[in-house]
Design a protein around this motif. Structure first.
Motif, PDB file in Angstrom:
ATOM      1  N   GLY A   1       0.803  -1.218   0.000  1.00 57.95           N
ATOM      2  CA  GLY A   1       0.000   0.000   0.000  1.00 57.95           C
ATOM      3  C   GLY A   1       0.831   1.260   0.000  1.00 57.95           C
ATOM      4  N   PHE A   2       2.052   1.188   0.504  1.00 55.85           N
ATOM      5  CA  PHE A   2       2.972   2.328   0.449  1.00 55.85           C
ATOM      6  C   PHE A   2       3.762   2.360  -0.854  1.00 55.85           C
ATOM      7  CE2 PHE A   2       2.622   1.689   5.102  1.00 55.85           C
ATOM      8  CZ  PHE A   2       2.231   2.973   5.471  1.00 55.85           C
ATOM      9  N   ILE A   3       3.858   1.229  -1.537  1.00 55.78           N
ATOM     10  CA  ILE A   3       4.726   1.131  -2.702  1.00 55.78           C
ATOM     11  C   ILE A   3       4.019   1.500  -3.996  1.00 55.78           C
ATOM     12  CG2 ILE A   3       6.063  -0.485  -4.132  1.00 55.78           C
ATOM     13  CD1 ILE A   3       6.763  -2.004  -1.558  1.00 55.78           C
ATOM     14  N   MET A   4       2.861   0.889  -4.265  1.00 53.88           N
ATOM     15  CA  MET A   4       2.279   0.942  -5.600  1.00 53.88           C
ATOM     16  C   MET A   4       1.909   2.351  -6.050  1.00 53.88           C
ATOM     17  SD  MET A   4       2.545  -2.224  -6.430  1.00 53.88           S
ATOM     18  CE  MET A   4       1.493  -2.587  -7.819  1.00 53.88           C
ATOM     19  N   GLY A   5       1.135   3.069  -5.242  1.00 50.39           N
ATOM     20  CA  GLY A   5       0.702   4.406  -5.645  1.00 50.39           C
ATOM     21  C   GLY A   5       1.851   5.382  -5.768  1.00 50.39           C
ATOM     22  N   ASN A   6       2.760   5.369  -4.787  1.00 53.88           N
ATOM     23  CA  ASN A   6       3.887   6.299  -4.811  1.00 53.88           C
ATOM     24  C   ASN A   6       4.854   5.991  -5.954  1.00 53.88           C
ATOM     25  OD1 ASN A   6       3.381   7.981  -2.417  1.00 53.88           O
ATOM     26  ND2 ASN A   6       3.613   6.082  -1.280  1.00 53.88           N
ATOM     27  N   ALA A   7       5.135   4.704  -6.174  1.00 52.43           N
ATOM     28  CA  ALA A   7       6.037   4.340  -7.273  1.00 52.43           C
ATOM     29  C   ALA A   7       5.437   4.725  -8.620  1.00 52.43           C
ATOM     30  CB  ALA A   7       6.329   2.840  -7.233  1.00 52.43           C
ATOM     31  N   THR A   8       4.118   4.513  -8.775  1.00 50.38           N
ATOM     32  CA  THR A   8       3.450   4.889 -10.026  1.00 50.38           C
ATOM     33  C   THR A   8       3.570   6.381 -10.284  1.00 50.38           C
ATOM     34  OG1 THR A   8       1.874   3.070  -9.781  1.00 50.38           O
ATOM     35  CG2 THR A   8       1.265   4.850 -11.282  1.00 50.38           C
ATOM     36  N   ALA A   9       3.249   7.183  -9.266  1.00 52.10           N
ATOM     37  CA  ALA A   9       3.290   8.635  -9.435  1.00 52.10           C
ATOM     38  C   ALA A   9       4.696   9.130  -9.731  1.00 52.10           C
ATOM     39  CB  ALA A   9       2.744   9.314  -8.178  1.00 52.10           C
ATOM     40  N   LEU A  10       5.676   8.610  -9.017  1.00 51.82           N
ATOM     41  CA  LEU A  10       7.058   9.058  -9.226  1.00 51.82           C
ATOM     42  C   LEU A  10       7.574   8.650 -10.600  1.00 51.82           C
ATOM     43  CD1 LEU A  10       8.381   8.198  -5.666  1.00 51.82           C
ATOM     44  CD2 LEU A  10       8.273  10.492  -6.654  1.00 51.82           C
ATOM     45  N   ALA A  11       7.245   7.427 -11.030  1.00 52.34           N
ATOM     46  CA  ALA A  11       7.681   6.981 -12.354  1.00 52.34           C
ATOM     47  C   ALA A  11       7.029   7.808 -13.450  1.00 52.34           C
ATOM     48  CB  ALA A  11       7.352   5.492 -12.533  1.00 52.34           C
ATOM     49  N   GLN A  12       5.708   7.979 -13.359  1.00 54.71           N
ATOM     50  CA  GLN A  12       4.995   8.750 -14.379  1.00 54.71           C
ATOM     51  C   GLN A  12       5.448  10.205 -14.401  1.00 54.71           C
ATOM     52  OE1 GLN A  12       3.824   6.440 -16.383  1.00 54.71           O
ATOM     53  NE2 GLN A  12       1.698   7.094 -16.428  1.00 54.71           N
ATOM     54  N   GLY A  13       5.805  10.733 -13.225  1.00 50.21           N
ATOM     55  CA  GLY A  13       6.274  12.112 -13.161  1.00 50.21           C
ATOM     56  C   GLY A  13       7.592  12.332 -13.874  1.00 50.21           C
ATOM     57  N   GLU A  14       8.343  11.267 -14.085  1.00 48.52           N
ATOM     58  CA  GLU A  14       9.629  11.375 -14.789  1.00 48.52           C
ATOM     59  C   GLU A  14       9.464  11.407 -16.302  1.00 48.52           C
ATOM     60  OE1 GLU A  14      12.669  11.758 -13.671  1.00 48.52           O
ATOM     61  OE2 GLU A  14      12.152  11.728 -11.546  1.00 48.52           O
ATOM     62  N   VAL A  15       8.309  10.961 -16.803  1.00 45.53           N
ATOM     63  CA  VAL A  15       8.137  10.847 -18.265  1.00 45.53           C
ATOM     64  C   VAL A  15       6.804  11.479 -18.673  1.00 45.53           C
ATOM     65  CG1 VAL A  15       9.620   8.837 -18.584  1.00 45.53           C
ATOM     66  CG2 VAL A  15       7.237   8.485 -17.942  1.00 45.53           C
ATOM     67  N   THR A  16       6.579  12.693 -18.230  1.00 47.99           N
ATOM     68  CA  THR A  16       5.286  13.343 -18.489  1.00 47.99           C
ATOM     69  C   THR A  16       5.039  13.575 -19.975  1.00 47.99           C
ATOM     70  OG1 THR A  16       6.350  15.488 -18.108  1.00 47.99           O
ATOM     71  CG2 THR A  16       5.214  14.464 -16.248  1.00 47.99           C
ATOM     72  N   ASN A  17       6.077  13.634 -20.776  1.00 49.14           N
ATOM     73  CA  ASN A  17       5.893  13.840 -22.214  1.00 49.14           C
ATOM     74  C   ASN A  17       5.514  12.566 -22.960  1.00 49.14           C
ATOM     75  OD1 ASN A  17       6.509  16.577 -22.067  1.00 49.14           O
ATOM     76  ND2 ASN A  17       8.700  16.228 -22.316  1.00 49.14           N
ATOM     77  N   ALA A  18       5.541  11.443 -22.260  1.00 52.56           N
ATOM     78  CA  ALA A  18       5.133  10.166 -22.862  1.00 52.56           C
ATOM     79  C   ALA A  18       4.499   9.299 -21.782  1.00 52.56           C
ATOM     80  CB  ALA A  18       6.318   9.461 -23.505  1.00 52.56           C
ATOM     81  N   ALA A  19       3.460   9.844 -21.129  1.00 49.55           N
ATOM     82  CA  ALA A  19       2.848   9.158 -19.991  1.00 49.55           C
ATOM     83  C   ALA A  19       2.229   7.828 -20.402  1.00 49.55           C
ATOM     84  CB  ALA A  19       1.785  10.057 -19.358  1.00 49.55           C
ATOM     85  N   GLY A  20       1.660   7.756 -21.598  1.00 49.47           N
ATOM     86  CA  GLY A  20       1.063   6.506 -22.055  1.00 49.47           C
ATOM     87  C   GLY A  20       2.104   5.417 -22.233  1.00 49.47           C
ATOM     88  N   THR A  21       3.238   5.772 -22.803  1.00 46.05           N
ATOM     89  CA  THR A  21       4.323   4.803 -22.982  1.00 46.05           C
ATOM     90  C   THR A  21       4.879   4.363 -21.636  1.00 46.05           C
ATOM     91  OG1 THR A  21       4.898   5.834 -25.100  1.00 46.05           O
ATOM     92  CG2 THR A  21       6.543   4.408 -24.088  1.00 46.05           C
ATOM     93  N   GLY A  22       5.067   5.328 -20.729  1.00 45.41           N
ATOM     94  CA  GLY A  22       5.563   4.992 -19.400  1.00 45.41           C
ATOM     95  C   GLY A  22       4.622   4.060 -18.661  1.00 45.41           C
ATOM     96  N   SER A  23       3.337   4.347 -18.737  1.00 43.46           N
ATOM     97  CA  SER A  23       2.332   3.495 -18.096  1.00 43.46           C
ATOM     98  C   SER A  23       2.299   2.112 -18.735  1.00 43.46           C
ATOM     99  CB  SER A  23       0.958   4.159 -18.191  1.00 43.46           C
ATOM    100  OG  SER A  23      -0.038   3.365 -17.593  1.00 43.46           O
ATOM    101  N   ALA A  24       2.478   2.063 -20.057  1.00 45.30           N
ATOM    102  CA  ALA A  24       2.439   0.786 -20.772  1.00 45.30           C
ATOM    103  C   ALA A  24       3.575  -0.130 -20.334  1.00 45.30           C
ATOM    104  CB  ALA A  24       2.521   1.029 -22.275  1.00 45.30           C
ATOM    105  N   LEU A  25       4.776   0.417 -20.221  1.00 45.26           N
ATOM    106  CA  LEU A  25       5.906  -0.411 -19.827  1.00 45.26           C
ATOM    107  C   LEU A  25       5.756  -0.918 -18.395  1.00 45.26           C
ATOM    108  CD1 LEU A  25       8.897   1.541 -21.423  1.00 45.26           C
ATOM    109  CD2 LEU A  25       7.820  -0.570 -22.215  1.00 45.26           C
ATOM    110  N   MET A  26       5.224  -0.080 -17.516  1.00 43.84           N
ATOM    111  CA  MET A  26       4.987  -0.521 -16.142  1.00 43.84           C
ATOM    112  C   MET A  26       3.952  -1.643 -16.111  1.00 43.84           C
ATOM    113  SD  MET A  26       4.929   3.118 -14.127  1.00 43.84           S
ATOM    114  CE  MET A  26       4.492   2.374 -12.564  1.00 43.84           C
ATOM    115  N   GLY A  27       2.873  -1.469 -16.854  1.00 41.94           N
ATOM    116  CA  GLY A  27       1.817  -2.477 -16.864  1.00 41.94           C
ATOM    117  C   GLY A  27       2.270  -3.789 -17.475  1.00 41.94           C
ATOM    118  N   ALA A  28       3.024  -3.697 -18.563  1.00 44.21           N
ATOM    119  CA  ALA A  28       3.519  -4.917 -19.208  1.00 44.21           C
ATOM    120  C   ALA A  28       4.478  -5.658 -18.280  1.00 44.21           C
ATOM    121  CB  ALA A  28       4.217  -4.567 -20.517  1.00 44.21           C
ATOM    122  N   GLY A  29       5.350  -4.910 -17.600  1.00 42.36           N
ATOM    123  CA  GLY A  29       6.249  -5.535 -16.643  1.00 42.36           C
ATOM    124  C   GLY A  29       5.497  -6.159 -15.483  1.00 42.36           C
ATOM    125  N   GLN A  30       4.468  -5.458 -15.020  1.00 43.63           N
ATOM    126  CA  GLN A  30       3.651  -5.926 -13.904  1.00 43.63           C
ATOM    127  C   GLN A  30       3.018  -7.286 -14.202  1.00 43.63           C
ATOM    128  OE1 GLN A  30       0.322  -3.311 -13.369  1.00 43.63           O
ATOM    129  NE2 GLN A  30      -0.429  -4.344 -11.532  1.00 43.63           N
TER     130      GLN A  30
END
Length: 398
Positions: free
Chosen positions: A321-350
């Motif tokens: 509960g401390f990991i998932m939301g914070n890690a998602t936000a921090l990762a997506q915040g690093e690639v705001t110009n390609a948020a869909g791609t960033g989300s896709a790679l996280m989901g595929a890895g997941q």
């Protein structure tokens, strides 16, 4: 609630994110009946789960980068429509081959919907605000894995396994209505990238070359790996190793889920006073502590004492509960110009890791907790290493 993401919109996005556990856990009680009804083998029926999981990963990889060029809303609407239709197709499947194909389509569309739901939040929110929204979405969506098996078991008798798929089709229709009424376009034209293969490759390179994104994304993926190791192995560990009844297992599962949701709620209260990165580190430390104690009791000392296994397991699972939301936000915040791609790679890895973890934790049989007790701390160590090595140089307050 953050004005950029109203509560009603967030609830719709949470429902969309919950389609995966709903589509997996609700129909599991009906697998034996499906094999009889379709005159096929148990192995063939289990392929409906395999193809669905594969579709989840592939759908995210394809649609996430495409949405960076075309926008979110139209694709999200199409994905939810296909999700509803594929649920209906599963319900009327005349044979196992048709059902396997329908489940693949259901997975592809569900994966597309999940990646777009995360991207919509990343488009509108940043930093601690994004972490709070992702954590709230996790709280809402986190109920699904708990209630889905109960709903599936309760529905199986009255409506049968086909009725369960009809319920999933109705859930898809609700998602369609929610997108139409409550989810606007979140990626304006000026922030979109040109289409084509060249743009797709460029977005992928932009994302994978950001080591800070990779660190947070890997923490997310490995955290989910620990969670899925628990989900896959706990029915056998709790009942076969600890000797608890199925009803007692349901209680254990509900308590651990409550711990995870409570941790996510604590996160939402602390964000603003405590940074998302600090909370993520705390979550990884909890995972390491719980996993290390579980390893010692189960592997080093070969204990089958109920409390010596369940207490560290509760600590490890609550840490998610401390990991998932914070890690998602921090990762997506690093690639705001390609948020869909960033989300896709996280989901595929997941979901790719989840597909590997499930058979691995069962490799030693149904009467040992050792594989789970090895997998959970291993993923904790991997998450910690990813954070330490790849996110060095980030401000502590971030």
């Amino acid at each position: 609630m953050n004005r950029a993401i109203p509560l009603k919109m967030l609830c719709v996005l949470a429902l969309i994110s919950a389609i995966a556990p709903l589509s997996i856990d609700m129909y599991l009680p009906g697998l034996p009946l499906m094999a009889d009804a379709l005159d096929t083998t148990a192995a063939s029926v289990q392929l409906t789960l395999t193809t669905f999981m594969a579709g989840l990963g592939i759908g995210q990889l394809i649609i996430g980068p495409i949405s960076d060029g075309l926008g979110r809303r139209r694709i999200l609407l199409a994905a939810t429509i296909v999700t509803a239709l594929s649920g209906a197709a599963c319900a009327v499947a005349p044979n196992i081959e048709f059902l396997i194909g329908a489940r693949l389509v259901q997975g592809l569309s569900g994966g597309a919907a999940i990646v777009l739901a995360r991207a919509c939040i990343a488009d509108r929110a940043r930093g601690d605000d994004a972490a709070k929204l992702f954590s709230i979405m996790m709280i809402i969506g986190g109920i699904a894995p708990v209630v889905a098996p109960l709903i599936g078991g309760a529905l199986l008798g009255p409506v049968g396994w086909r009725g369960i798929f009809w319920v999933l089709a109705v859930a898809g229709a609700v998602m369609v209505a929610g997108v139409v009424l409550l989810v606007p376009e979140t990626l304006p034209p000026e922030r979109r990238h040109g289409g084509g293969l060249k743009a797709l490759i460029s977005n992928l390179q932009y994302v994978v070359r950001n080591r800070h994104y990779l660190g947070y994304a890997l923490a997310f993926v490995f955290g989910f790996g620990a969670l899925f190791a628990y989900i896959s192995a706990s029915p056998f560990v709790v009942q076969n190793v600890l000797g608890l009844s199925p009803s007692q297992f349901s209680i254990v599962f509900a308590v651990n889920a409550t711990g995870m949701v409570t941790a996510a709620m604590i996160t939402t209260r602390l964000l603003g006073r405590v940074g998302a990165r600090t909370l993520l580190r705390f979550g990884v430390c909890l995972l390491l502590i719980g996993g290390a104690v579980l390893f010692c009791t189960s592997v080093v000392f070969s204990s089958t004492n109920t409390w010596l296994i369940l207490v560290p397991l509760f600590v490890a699972i609550s840490s998610i509960g401390f990991i998932m939301g914070n890690a998602t936000a921090l990762a997506q915040g690093e690639v705001t110009n390609a948020a869909g791609t960033g989300s896709a790679l996280m989901g595929a890895g997941q979901f790719g890791l989840a597909a590997l973890v499930s058979p691995l934790v069962g490799i030693a049989g149904e009467d040992t907790a050792v594989p789970m007790a090895i997998a959970i701390p291993t993923f904790g160590v991997l998450a910690a290493v990813a954070l330490v090595l790849l996110t060095r140089g980030k401000a502590v307050a971030s």
